[in-house]
Scaffold this active site. Structure first.
Site, PDB file in Angstrom:
ATOM      1  N   ASN A  82       5.186   7.879  -8.831  1.00  0.00           N
ATOM      2  CA  ASN A  82       4.104   7.762  -7.948  1.00  0.00           C
ATOM      3  C   ASN A  82       2.683   7.491  -8.906  1.00  0.00           C
ATOM      4  O   ASN A  82       1.823   6.637  -8.336  1.00  0.00           O
ATOM      5  CB  ASN A  82       3.837   8.647  -6.892  1.00  0.00           C
ATOM      6  CG  ASN A  82       2.507   8.618  -6.400  1.00  0.00           C
ATOM      7  OD1 ASN A  82       2.159   7.771  -5.518  1.00  0.00           O
ATOM      8  ND2 ASN A  82       1.491   9.398  -6.834  1.00  0.00           N
ATOM      9  N   SER A 133       5.561   1.376  -5.392  1.00  0.00           N
ATOM     10  CA  SER A 133       5.135  -0.137  -5.772  1.00  0.00           C
ATOM     11  C   SER A 133       3.906  -0.608  -4.966  1.00  0.00           C
ATOM     12  O   SER A 133       3.020  -0.130  -4.696  1.00  0.00           O
ATOM     13  CB  SER A 133       6.230  -1.083  -5.784  1.00  0.00           C
ATOM     14  OG  SER A 133       5.784  -2.533  -6.413  1.00  0.00           O
ATOM     15  N   TYR A 147      -3.562  -5.732 -12.194  1.00  0.00           N
ATOM     16  CA  TYR A 147      -2.977  -4.960 -11.255  1.00  0.00           C
ATOM     17  C   TYR A 147      -1.557  -5.460 -10.735  1.00  0.00           C
ATOM     18  O   TYR A 147      -0.497  -4.779 -10.740  1.00  0.00           O
ATOM     19  CB  TYR A 147      -3.548  -4.379  -9.962  1.00  0.00           C
ATOM     20  CG  TYR A 147      -3.020  -3.612  -9.119  1.00  0.00           C
ATOM     21  CD1 TYR A 147      -2.785  -2.125  -9.403  1.00  0.00           C
ATOM     22  CD2 TYR A 147      -2.657  -3.884  -7.827  1.00  0.00           C
ATOM     23  CE1 TYR A 147      -2.261  -1.485  -8.318  1.00  0.00           C
ATOM     24  CE2 TYR A 147      -2.003  -3.192  -6.934  1.00  0.00           C
ATOM     25  CZ  TYR A 147      -1.678  -1.880  -7.171  1.00  0.00           C
ATOM     26  OH  TYR A 147      -1.088  -0.956  -6.358  1.00  0.00           O
ATOM     27  N   LYS A 151       2.398  -4.627 -10.958  1.00  0.00           N
ATOM     28  CA  LYS A 151       3.431  -4.292  -9.892  1.00  0.00           C
ATOM     29  C   LYS A 151       4.642  -5.327  -9.874  1.00  0.00           C
ATOM     30  O   LYS A 151       5.759  -5.228  -9.422  1.00  0.00           O
ATOM     31  CB  LYS A 151       2.808  -4.285  -8.469  1.00  0.00           C
ATOM     32  CG  LYS A 151       1.769  -3.309  -8.452  1.00  0.00           C
ATOM     33  CD  LYS A 151       2.693  -1.842  -8.577  1.00  0.00           C
ATOM     34  CE  LYS A 151       1.549  -0.625  -8.412  1.00  0.00           C
ATOM     35  NZ  LYS A 151       2.221   0.717  -8.545  1.00  0.00           N
TER      36      LYS A 151
END
Length: 276
Positions: A82, A133, A147, A151
């Site tokens: 996480n 994700s 970012y 991902k």
């Protein structure tokens, strides 16, 4: 009853903390890891939660947290990757160090923890690895290029990894939230700044305002915790789990529409008020 145990990274706040509490409420043992557990007061009061120091960029801390959690609880059944944050803004304003740090946490950190737990899961012939994700791992928005890059990397890595580890009964699962009301927009966000670069100012101001508006109606992190819990209890090898109505809608539209059409929809919302 055979009590299940999770180890979760980044459990000091936001989705991580909510998820740790949710699993504990449902009878699981929780190894809640964070960089500075001494600062955490709420989770340490919950009987079936134990705190461990873990920095996803520090291999030694990862190994010790896994070892100590197994010693304390007897086993680990599920790893929840996480820990992460958002580095956002105009790409041209980003420094090399900001980009590196974003990848170090969101991509290499996940790989570090996963690589260290895989020998244990292989030996016990089973385990589940859940990665938090984002719908931003399969679609994109303005200001989030770095970012998104992390991902998208996470999504591709997980999609490939599942082939390798399935033979050992190890399941890989990606949770894909949309906008969620956490501290993501505050403490957890790194904004790219370069005072000398003014050319993007109007675009940045308008798109930032529109992005912020989209978060006002967002659900809180409990919707993500529920999705993670569902994935942890799913014995199938399903890979992806959209974690909010917004995520489901956007990912469905992206699947059905040509990219140009989809991007025009995104632009009509996020770039509203801006004209070239």
């Amino acid at each position: 009853m055979n009590t299940q145990t999770i180890l979760i990274t980044g459990a000091s706040s936001g989705i991580g903390k909510i998820t740790a509490k949710y699993f504990a409420e449902h009878g699981w043992n929780v190894a809640a890891t964070m960089r500075t557990p001494a600062k955490e007061t709420e989770l340490k009061q919950i009987p079936n939660i134990k705190l461990y120091q873990l920095d996803v960029t520090d291999e030694a801390s990862i190994a010790k947290a896994i070892e100590d959690a197994i010693k304390d609880f007897g086993k680990i059944d599920v790893l929840i990757n996480n820990a992460g944050y958002g580095a956002v803004g105009i790409f041209e304003k980003a420094t090399k160090e900001q980009i590196q740090k974003q990848f170090d946490t969101n991509v290499f950190g996940v790989m570090n923890v996963t690589r260290q737990i895989l020998p244990y899961f292989r030996a016990k012939k089973g385990g589940t690895i859940i990665n938090v994700s984002s719908m931003g791992g399969r679609i994109t928005f303005p200001l989030y290029s770095v970012y998104h890059a992390t991902k998208w990397a996470l999504e591709g890595w997980a999609e490939s990894l599942q082939f390798e580890v399935r033979q050992f009964g190890v399941r890989i699962k990606n949770i894909e939230p949309g906008a969620i009301k956490t501290d993501f927009l505050g403490r957890s966000m790194d904004i790219f700044k370069k005072e000398s670069l003014k050319d993007y100012d109007r675009y940045e101001e308008i798109t930032t305002k529109n992005m912020d508006e989209s978060y006002k109606s967002a659900p809180d992190g409990r919707v993500v915790a529920k999705t993670i819990f569902k994935a942890a209890n799913d014995s199938s090898f399903k890979l992806r789990y959209p974690a909010s109505p917004q995520s489901s809608m956007f990912l469905t539209l992206r699947k059905l529409l040509p990219l140009g059409v989809f991007n025009s929809i995104v632009g009509s919302v996020i770039e509203k008020g801006f004209k070239n």
